[in-house]
Design a protein around this motif. Structure first.
Motif, PDB file in Angstrom:
ATOM      1  N   ALA A  61      45.988 -30.026  62.524  1.00  0.00           N
ATOM      2  CA  ALA A  61      46.753 -28.791  62.349  1.00  0.00           C
ATOM      3  C   ALA A  61      46.376 -27.761  63.408  1.00  0.00           C
ATOM      4  O   ALA A  61      47.238 -27.021  63.911  1.00  0.00           O
ATOM      5  N   GLU A  62      45.094 -27.719  63.757  1.00  0.00           N
ATOM      6  CA  GLU A  62      44.658 -26.773  64.791  1.00  0.00           C
ATOM      7  C   GLU A  62      45.288 -27.096  66.136  1.00  0.00           C
ATOM      8  O   GLU A  62      45.644 -26.191  66.908  1.00  0.00           O
ATOM      9  N   LEU A  63      45.456 -28.386  66.449  1.00  0.00           N
ATOM     10  CA  LEU A  63      46.123 -28.776  67.691  1.00  0.00           C
ATOM     11  C   LEU A  63      47.503 -28.140  67.802  1.00  0.00           C
ATOM     12  O   LEU A  63      47.886 -27.613  68.855  1.00  0.00           O
ATOM     13  N   GLU A  64      48.247 -28.209  66.709  1.00  0.00           N
ATOM     14  CA  GLU A  64      49.625 -27.697  66.735  1.00  0.00           C
ATOM     15  C   GLU A  64      49.646 -26.183  66.941  1.00  0.00           C
ATOM     16  O   GLU A  64      50.462 -25.657  67.714  1.00  0.00           O
ATOM     17  N   VAL A  65      48.748 -25.478  66.251  1.00  0.00           N
ATOM     18  CA  VAL A  65      48.713 -24.015  66.380  1.00  0.00           C
ATOM     19  C   VAL A  65      48.258 -23.616  67.777  1.00  0.00           C
ATOM     20  O   VAL A  65      48.831 -22.713  68.406  1.00  0.00           O
ATOM     21  N   LEU A  66      47.238 -24.263  68.306  1.00  0.00           N
ATOM     22  CA  LEU A  66      46.752 -23.929  69.645  1.00  0.00           C
ATOM     23  C   LEU A  66      47.830 -24.198  70.689  1.00  0.00           C
ATOM     24  O   LEU A  66      48.006 -23.406  71.638  1.00  0.00           O
ATOM     25  N   ASN A  67      48.558 -25.280  70.545  1.00  0.00           N
ATOM     26  CA  ASN A  67      49.675 -25.570  71.450  1.00  0.00           C
ATOM     27  C   ASN A  67      50.700 -24.441  71.428  1.00  0.00           C
ATOM     28  O   ASN A  67      51.163 -23.978  72.483  1.00  0.00           O
ATOM     29  N   GLU A  68      51.030 -23.961  70.246  1.00  0.00           N
ATOM     30  CA  GLU A  68      52.021 -22.892  70.116  1.00  0.00           C
ATOM     31  C   GLU A  68      51.525 -21.599  70.762  1.00  0.00           C
ATOM     32  O   GLU A  68      52.271 -20.929  71.495  1.00  0.00           O
ATOM     33  N   VAL A  69      50.266 -21.256  70.513  1.00  0.00           N
ATOM     34  CA  VAL A  69      49.709 -20.023  71.085  1.00  0.00           C
ATOM     35  C   VAL A  69      49.678 -20.118  72.611  1.00  0.00           C
ATOM     36  O   VAL A  69      50.033 -19.165  73.321  1.00  0.00           O
ATOM     37  N   ALA A  70      49.262 -21.276  73.126  1.00  0.00           N
ATOM     38  CA  ALA A  70      49.194 -21.443  74.576  1.00  0.00           C
ATOM     39  C   ALA A  70      50.576 -21.345  75.213  1.00  0.00           C
ATOM     40  O   ALA A  70      50.745 -20.691  76.259  1.00  0.00           O
ATOM     41  N   LEU A  71      51.582 -21.972  74.607  1.00  0.00           N
ATOM     42  CA  LEU A  71      52.929 -21.912  75.166  1.00  0.00           C
ATOM     43  C   LEU A  71      53.472 -20.486  75.166  1.00  0.00           C
ATOM     44  O   LEU A  71      54.161 -20.078  76.111  1.00  0.00           O
ATOM     45  N   ASN A  72      53.156 -19.720  74.127  1.00  0.00           N
ATOM     46  CA  ASN A  72      53.596 -18.322  74.072  1.00  0.00           C
ATOM     47  C   ASN A  72      52.999 -17.493  75.203  1.00  0.00           C
ATOM     48  O   ASN A  72      53.580 -16.481  75.619  1.00  0.00           O
ATOM     49  N   LEU A  73      51.815 -17.913  75.682  1.00  0.00           N
ATOM     50  CA  LEU A  73      51.170 -17.218  76.793  1.00  0.00           C
ATOM     51  C   LEU A  73      51.528 -17.822  78.137  1.00  0.00           C
ATOM     52  O   LEU A  73      51.114 -17.314  79.187  1.00  0.00           O
ATOM     53  N   GLY A  74      52.296 -18.917  78.137  1.00  0.00           N
ATOM     54  CA  GLY A  74      52.612 -19.597  79.381  1.00  0.00           C
ATOM     55  C   GLY A  74      51.412 -20.299  79.992  1.00  0.00           C
ATOM     56  O   GLY A  74      51.314 -20.443  81.215  1.00  0.00           O
ATOM     57  N   LEU A  75      50.494 -20.759  79.145  1.00  0.00           N
ATOM     58  CA  LEU A  75      49.266 -21.394  79.602  1.00  0.00           C
ATOM     59  C   LEU A  75      49.107 -22.782  78.977  1.00  0.00           C
ATOM     60  O   LEU A  75      49.821 -23.141  78.041  1.00  0.00           O
ATOM     61  N   GLN A  76      48.181 -23.545  79.526  1.00  0.00           N
ATOM     62  CA  GLN A  76      47.739 -24.779  78.898  1.00  0.00           C
ATOM     63  C   GLN A  76      46.311 -24.573  78.403  1.00  0.00           C
ATOM     64  O   GLN A  76      45.459 -24.076  79.143  1.00  0.00           O
ATOM     65  N   ALA A  77      46.052 -24.966  77.159  1.00  0.00           N
ATOM     66  CA  ALA A  77      44.716 -24.839  76.588  1.00  0.00           C
ATOM     67  C   ALA A  77      43.915 -26.097  76.864  1.00  0.00           C
ATOM     68  O   ALA A  77      44.346 -27.197  76.502  1.00  0.00           O
ATOM     69  N   PRO A  78      42.760 -25.988  77.522  1.00  0.00           N
ATOM     70  CA  PRO A  78      41.902 -27.155  77.720  1.00  0.00           C
ATOM     71  C   PRO A  78      41.239 -27.532  76.402  1.00  0.00           C
ATOM     72  O   PRO A  78      40.660 -26.675  75.726  1.00  0.00           O
ATOM     73  N   VAL A  79      41.304 -28.805  76.008  1.00  0.00           N
ATOM     74  CA  VAL A  79      40.813 -29.194  74.689  1.00  0.00           C
ATOM     75  C   VAL A  79      39.929 -30.442  74.753  1.00  0.00           C
ATOM     76  O   VAL A  79      40.135 -31.335  75.571  1.00  0.00           O
ATOM     77  N   SER A  80      38.935 -30.431  73.891  1.00  0.00           N
ATOM     78  CA  SER A  80      38.249 -31.630  73.440  1.00  0.00           C
ATOM     79  C   SER A  80      38.523 -31.743  71.955  1.00  0.00           C
ATOM     80  O   SER A  80      38.780 -30.732  71.290  1.00  0.00           O
ATOM     81  N   ILE A  81      38.451 -32.941  71.438  1.00  0.00           N
ATOM     82  CA  ILE A  81      38.600 -33.125  69.995  1.00  0.00           C
ATOM     83  C   ILE A  81      37.237 -33.495  69.430  1.00  0.00           C
ATOM     84  O   ILE A  81      36.553 -34.378  69.940  1.00  0.00           O
ATOM     85  N   ARG A  82      36.860 -32.754  68.403  1.00  0.00           N
ATOM     86  CA  ARG A  82      35.576 -33.033  67.772  1.00  0.00           C
ATOM     87  C   ARG A  82      35.726 -34.203  66.808  1.00  0.00           C
ATOM     88  O   ARG A  82      36.534 -34.170  65.881  1.00  0.00           O
ATOM     89  N   VAL A  83      34.928 -35.214  67.054  1.00  0.00           N
ATOM     90  CA  VAL A  83      34.969 -36.445  66.282  1.00  0.00           C
ATOM     91  C   VAL A  83      33.900 -36.391  65.197  1.00  0.00           C
ATOM     92  O   VAL A  83      32.773 -35.943  65.439  1.00  0.00           O
ATOM     93  N   ASN A  84      34.265 -36.833  64.019  1.00  0.00           N
ATOM     94  CA  ASN A  84      33.285 -36.995  62.946  1.00  0.00           C
ATOM     95  C   ASN A  84      32.894 -38.472  62.921  1.00  0.00           C
ATOM     96  O   ASN A  84      33.633 -39.311  62.409  1.00  0.00           O
ATOM     97  N   PRO A  85      31.706 -38.828  63.492  1.00  0.00           N
ATOM     98  CA  PRO A  85      31.382 -40.247  63.657  1.00  0.00           C
ATOM     99  C   PRO A  85      30.798 -40.901  62.412  1.00  0.00           C
ATOM    100  O   PRO A  85      30.479 -42.078  62.430  1.00  0.00           O
ATOM    101  N   ASN A  86      30.648 -40.131  61.323  1.00  0.00           N
ATOM    102  CA  ASN A  86      30.077 -40.647  60.072  1.00  0.00           C
ATOM    103  C   ASN A  86      28.678 -41.225  60.311  1.00  0.00           C
ATOM    104  O   ASN A  86      28.343 -42.318  59.863  1.00  0.00           O
ATOM    105  N   VAL A  87      27.852 -40.441  61.016  1.00  0.00           N
ATOM    106  CA  VAL A  87      26.453 -40.794  61.268  1.00  0.00           C
ATOM    107  C   VAL A  87      25.574 -39.875  60.436  1.00  0.00           C
ATOM    108  O   VAL A  87      25.743 -38.649  60.463  1.00  0.00           O
TER     109      VAL A  87
END
Length: 425
Positions: free
Chosen positions: A136-162
């Protein structure tokens, strides 16, 4: 008699029968600035950072101080001058980095609940990367970035179950935790991120917990991360950097966490063996850089012997040192000027109206009313978690550099606490 040894760095140690931070006796700092007082060793923090830097010699690694451990401006400034980036989890933390002279391009913005306003401000500031924690955060960040005419640099935090084998409140990489995306959903989440025009996939991130004192959770997490990188790239999404988070523990009570340089040599060997040796890395240490650099000095207000317990009542409390009440955490407590008398067993407690306001259970101390005590290993998650409960002013902070002491936070006043409040007219 003073203790044979103190946990952590030798920059906080006894000289004769006086406890010093670097070249300054803590009693002199207490006399000048009052108590409760936090004092930090600059040399200790830089030595802890140097251990990481030694382990990364010859590699492409960005060390990002996880400032939730201690967000005092002068400490941020110290790490910025040492070349660190920063891991932030709120707009307020980002603003602190910028005020202290840190570079926005070296900020990693983490956290499970970023607001649109935070995303907007971070994008405008030019942060280096967002560690995204949900689809869900991906979708919101994409929308905010497009409204600013920018691309948001992203990593995705993985839950490795360790299992990090630490306190459940500070375990962050298991399926039952709120952080990150379950590893079985990671590939499809990356494919979605790559398809969103407002996002630019940069890397992959994990953080399995805090106060980790064994190597195996890190080694297991690295294996799972590299498995995922292979799967993500096979699905057509390049991964430019690997962020292994932070969480390395310190010694509070006899723990023997791996040395940062030794641990990272083993992790880097694993990267090399699997063909990822040239991949840029990021890490986010916090507690391991500042925890054992700090002490909290407190005065004994009263001694209250009882039938079941003897209470040593001090002027520091759970609002200053939240870890014992919150995590049942242990901090060593030692006298600034030891007495040569037979110790007695005391409950060291604060003045707050809560039975949970304790600093240490069953401590053997030779102590008298008016003595000064040092609560050790107080550099992390103490001042950053401090509050005004019972309308108590937050403590002063001092940074010690050799024979020089710098006041880096003045003691809060009651007017400071009430400044934003209004009476009804």
């Amino acid at each position: 008699m003073h203790p044979d040894r103190l946990p952590g760095h030798p920059h906080i140690a006894y000289a004769g029968d006086e406890l010093f931070v670097e070249m300054i006796p803590l009693s002199a700092l207490a006399q000048q600035y009052g108590t409760p007082l936090f004092a930090y060793s600059k040399a200790s923090m830089l030595a802890a950072l140097a251990a990481y830097q030694q382990g990364f010699s010859g590699r492409q690694v960005q060390i990002c101080y996880a400032m939730k451990a201690n967000s005092t401006l002068a400490i941020i400034q110290l790490f910025a001058h040492a070349g660190c980036g920063f891991d932030v989890v709120s707009l307020g933390e980002m603003q602190r980095v910028l005020v202290a002279g840190g570079l926005a391009s070296r900020i990693i913005f983490s956290g499970v609940g970023k607001t649109r306003a935070e995303m907007h401000a971070a994008l405008e500031a030019g942060v280096g990367c967002f560690n995204v924690e949900s689809e869900a955060e991906l979708e919101v960040l994409n929308e905010v970035a497009l409204n600013l005419g920018l691309q948001a640099p992203v990593s995705i935090r993985v839950n490795p179950n360790v299992d990090p084998q630490t306190h459940p409140y500070i375990s962050t990489g298991l399926k039952g935790n709120k952080f990150g995306i379950a590893h079985e959903h990671v590939v499809q989440t990356y494919q979605r991120a790559a398809a969103l025009p407002g996002l630019k996939v940069q890397g992959i991130d994990c953080h399995i917990g805090s106060q980790i004192t064994q190597e195996s959770p890190y080694l297991d997490a690295m294996d799972r991360m590299l498995d995922l990188v292979e799967a993500i790239e096979a699905a057509g999404v390049p991964i430019h950097h690997i962020d292994m988070g932070g969480g390395l523990g310190i010694e509070y009570q006899g723990e023997t966490p791996p040395e940062a340089a030794v641990l990272w040599r083993k992790l880097l060997a694993k990267l090399d063996a699997r063909g990822f040796g040239d991949r840029p890395l990021m890490i986010e240490p916090g507690r391991s850089l500042v925890g054992n650099a700090g002490v909290c000095v407190t005065e004994v207000l009263y001694l209250k012997p009882g039938e079941q317990k003897n209470f040593c009542i001090v002027d520091a409390a759970m609002n200053d040192l939240p870890r014992p009440a919150m995590y049942q955490a242990y901090h060593q407590i030692v006298p600034l000027k030891p007495r040569d008398t037979t110790p007695e067993t005391w409950e060291v407690v604060g003045p707050i109206c809560e039975s949970g306001d304790w600093i240490g259970h069953d401590r053997d101390l030779s102590v008298a009313q008016g003595d000064l005590l040092a609560v050790m290993s107080a550099g992390a998650y103490c001042m950053s978690m401090a509050s005004n409960y019972n309308t108590r002013n937050r403590a002063a902070e001092v940074l010690v550099d050799g024979s020089q002491a710098h006041l880096i936070r003045a003691r809060e006043g009651y007017a400071d606490q009430m400044r934003q409040e209004r009476l009804i007219t």
